[in-house]
Scaffold this motif. Structure first.
Motif, short mmCIF file in Angstrom:
data_model
loop_
_atom_site.label_atom_id
_atom_site.label_comp_id
_atom_site.label_asym_id
_atom_site.label_seq_id
_atom_site.Cartn_x
_atom_site.Cartn_y
_atom_site.Cartn_z
N CYS A 1 37.04 33.66 32.94
CA CYS A 1 37.14 33.52 34.40
C CYS A 1 35.78 33.21 35.01
O CYS A 1 34.75 33.49 34.40
N GLU B 1 34.03 37.31 38.93
CA GLU B 1 34.41 38.71 38.70
C GLU B 1 34.27 39.48 40.01
O GLU B 1 33.46 39.10 40.87
N THR C 1 39.68 43.74 42.27
CA THR C 1 41.04 43.21 42.12
C THR C 1 42.08 44.19 42.67
O THR C 1 43.27 43.88 42.64
N GLU D 1 34.28 46.32 33.49
CA GLU D 1 34.64 44.96 33.03
C GLU D 1 35.85 44.44 33.80
O GLU D 1 36.69 45.21 34.26
N GLN D 2 35.87 43.13 33.94
CA GLN D 2 36.96 42.47 34.66
C GLN D 2 38.29 42.72 33.93
O GLN D 2 38.34 42.60 32.69
N LYS E 1 42.93 38.95 36.75
CA LYS E 1 41.72 38.43 36.08
C LYS E 1 41.05 37.30 36.87
O LYS E 1 39.83 37.19 36.89
N SER F 1 39.78 37.72 41.94
CA SER F 1 38.89 38.71 42.52
C SER F 1 38.66 38.43 43.99
O SER F 1 38.53 37.28 44.40
#
Lengths: 81, 373
Positions: free
Chosen positions: B217, B220, B223, B231-232, B239, B242
């Motif tokens: 992606c 980041e 979400t 971590e994303q 994913k 964001s």
């Protein structure tokens, strides 16, 4: 009436389950944020359904192969599945 | 004013699109995916409904694989930069928009190699020419479905078959084809514009993921999920989504897609084909006109590129605006290699692009205007 909470990481997944429950079984449900008393650590969403609809809903979740954190009681927050 | 710039963005939008945006903002304009109160959930349901409509229209089995972006360019950047690594090879065509060629050019400075397969004078790419460029390092074939310059429709079914037979990922730029022509279901990834053939507002784009490949992606951030994780998340669509979505835009897009479903893609194409044929036939009777591209309504969409002798295209387009209130677009349309391919590389062309709201009477007025100039 007793309710259970089926917990998902993704809001989209929760919405998908809500839609499918309605489409397939005419089961009404509600998407809410997962209460912090449920031990899943992170922000997530859950689908609130009547306990009597739990097995239908759970079978559907499994059939759709989506990631879930399990089913919890709405009042006692205990993991049921 | 007569609007013939529908390839840039369709206008006007259906009334239901304006209403959809207004109602969203007025009645439940909360941030979707950030809270549990009723208004936020209602907002998230609109987003979900739009995902489902898109998945249904484009044959995506899981609507979680429908990713909202700000435009087609962003979706294409996610595809290109999410797949290609130094040492990889990618094949594309001379009919691409800069939204494909510029990301590829950037990556080429970092060890990615790419080949551009030339189209013929009408813009058509021979799928065998693509096949002949495949080598052991080829990771991706990315092609434009419908040219924004002259409406050429590529045979993406055949190109996709070639890609898959050779174990190569296949991506399609559907900016101009979504809602306009049927999109082959054999692409692994496709990028769509929400504000063109789907009649939504600007600021809406879509990435559809139609395979199991895990794209990297580009962005980041928050979400609304997995908040304790640095971590994303790997889960779709989170994913790639964001930050706050363009929810009012997506609400409008939802209504635009409903409009297309009600009218039918075939019916819309039929209407635009009728206008295009009428326009091209009319241009053919005007002295000094050169039409570029297919001139074959069965193999193109409602886009016509032309020039008139004695005028540069920008001046001609400006005069159409100033004297006749006709909106067209002149120049290279962010696709210089496409212009070079079809013979308008020296100065570009005037582009007329038709939409479902255009009428034969408007086209007749435009023909008269082009003739009078």
């Amino acid at each position: 009436m007793k309710f259970v909470l089926i917990v998902f990481s993704s809001l989209t997944t929760a919405n998908k389950i809500k839609s499918e429950l309605e489409k397939r079984y005419s089961i009404k449900s509600k998407v809410i944020q997962t209460p912090k008393n449920i031990p899943v650590k992170s922000c997530s969403y859950c689908v609130k359904v009547l306990e009597s609809d739990m097995s239908k809903a759970w079978n559907m979740v499994k059939s759709l192969d989506v990631y879930t954190k399990g089913v919890f009681g709405e009042k006692d927050f205990k993991k049921i599945i | 004013m007569i609007y013939f710039d529908n390839s840039a963005t369709t206008w006007p939008k259906p009334d239901r699109v304006y209403r959809g945006i207004y109602e969203f903002m007025k009645k439940y304009g909360a941030n979707p995916g950030r809270s549990g109160y009723d208004m936020a959930q209602k907002s998230s349901r609109v987003i979900y409904e739009c995902r489902e409509l898109i998945a249904d229209m484009f044959g995506i089995s899981d609507c979680s694989s429908v990713i909202f972006t700000k435009n087609t360019t962003e979706a294409l950047n996610i595809i290109i930069k999410g797949i290609l690594k130094p040492g990889d090879h990618v094949i594309t065509t001379s009919m691409e928009h800069n939204s494909v060629l510029r990301p590829l050019d950037k990556l080429s400075h970092n060890g990615v190699k790419f080949d551009i397969v030339n189209g013929d004078v009408n813009g058509y790419v021979n799928p065998d020419d693509i096949k002949n460029k495949i080598n052991p390092y080829t990771k991706l074939i990315i092609v434009n479905h419908v040219s924004n310059v002259c409406g050429t429709v590529q045979d993406i079914q055949q190109i996709g078959d070639i890609a898959h037979k050779n174990g190569v990922l296949f991506a399609v730029d559907c900016a101009q084809s979504g809602g306009v022509v049927d999109i082959s279901r054999n692409a692994d990834f496709f990028a769509l514009a929400g504000h063109k053939g789907l009649y939504g507002p600007m600021g809406t784009g879509i990435l559809c993921i139609n395979c199991k490949y895990k794209l990297g992606c580009l962005t980041e951030g928050g979400t609304g999920s997995y908040s304790t994780h640095l971590e994303q998340p790997d889960e779709l669509p989170d994913k790639y989504e964001s930050g706050t979505l363009n929810a009012p835009g997506i609400a409008g897009l939802c209504e635009g897609i409903k409009y297309v479903r009600i009218h039918g893609i075939d019916q819309i194409r039929h209407h635009e084909a009728m206008l295009t044929k009428y326009f091209m036939e009319g241009l053919g009777n005007i002295k000094g006109i050169t039409i570029y591209g297919p001139r074959d309504i069965k193999r193109q969409t409602g886009v016509v590129a032309f020039n008139k002798s004695g005028y540069d295209c920008v001046t001609l387009s400006q005069m159409l605006n100033d004297k006749f209130k006709i909106a067209s677009r002149a120049g290279y349309h962010c696709a210089y290699t496409a212009h070079r391919t079809i013979g308008s590389g020296d100065g570009g062309a005037v582009r007329f692009s038709f939409g479902n709201f255009n009428t034969k009477d408007e086209v007749a007025k435009a023909l008269m205007a082009v003739n009078l100039l």
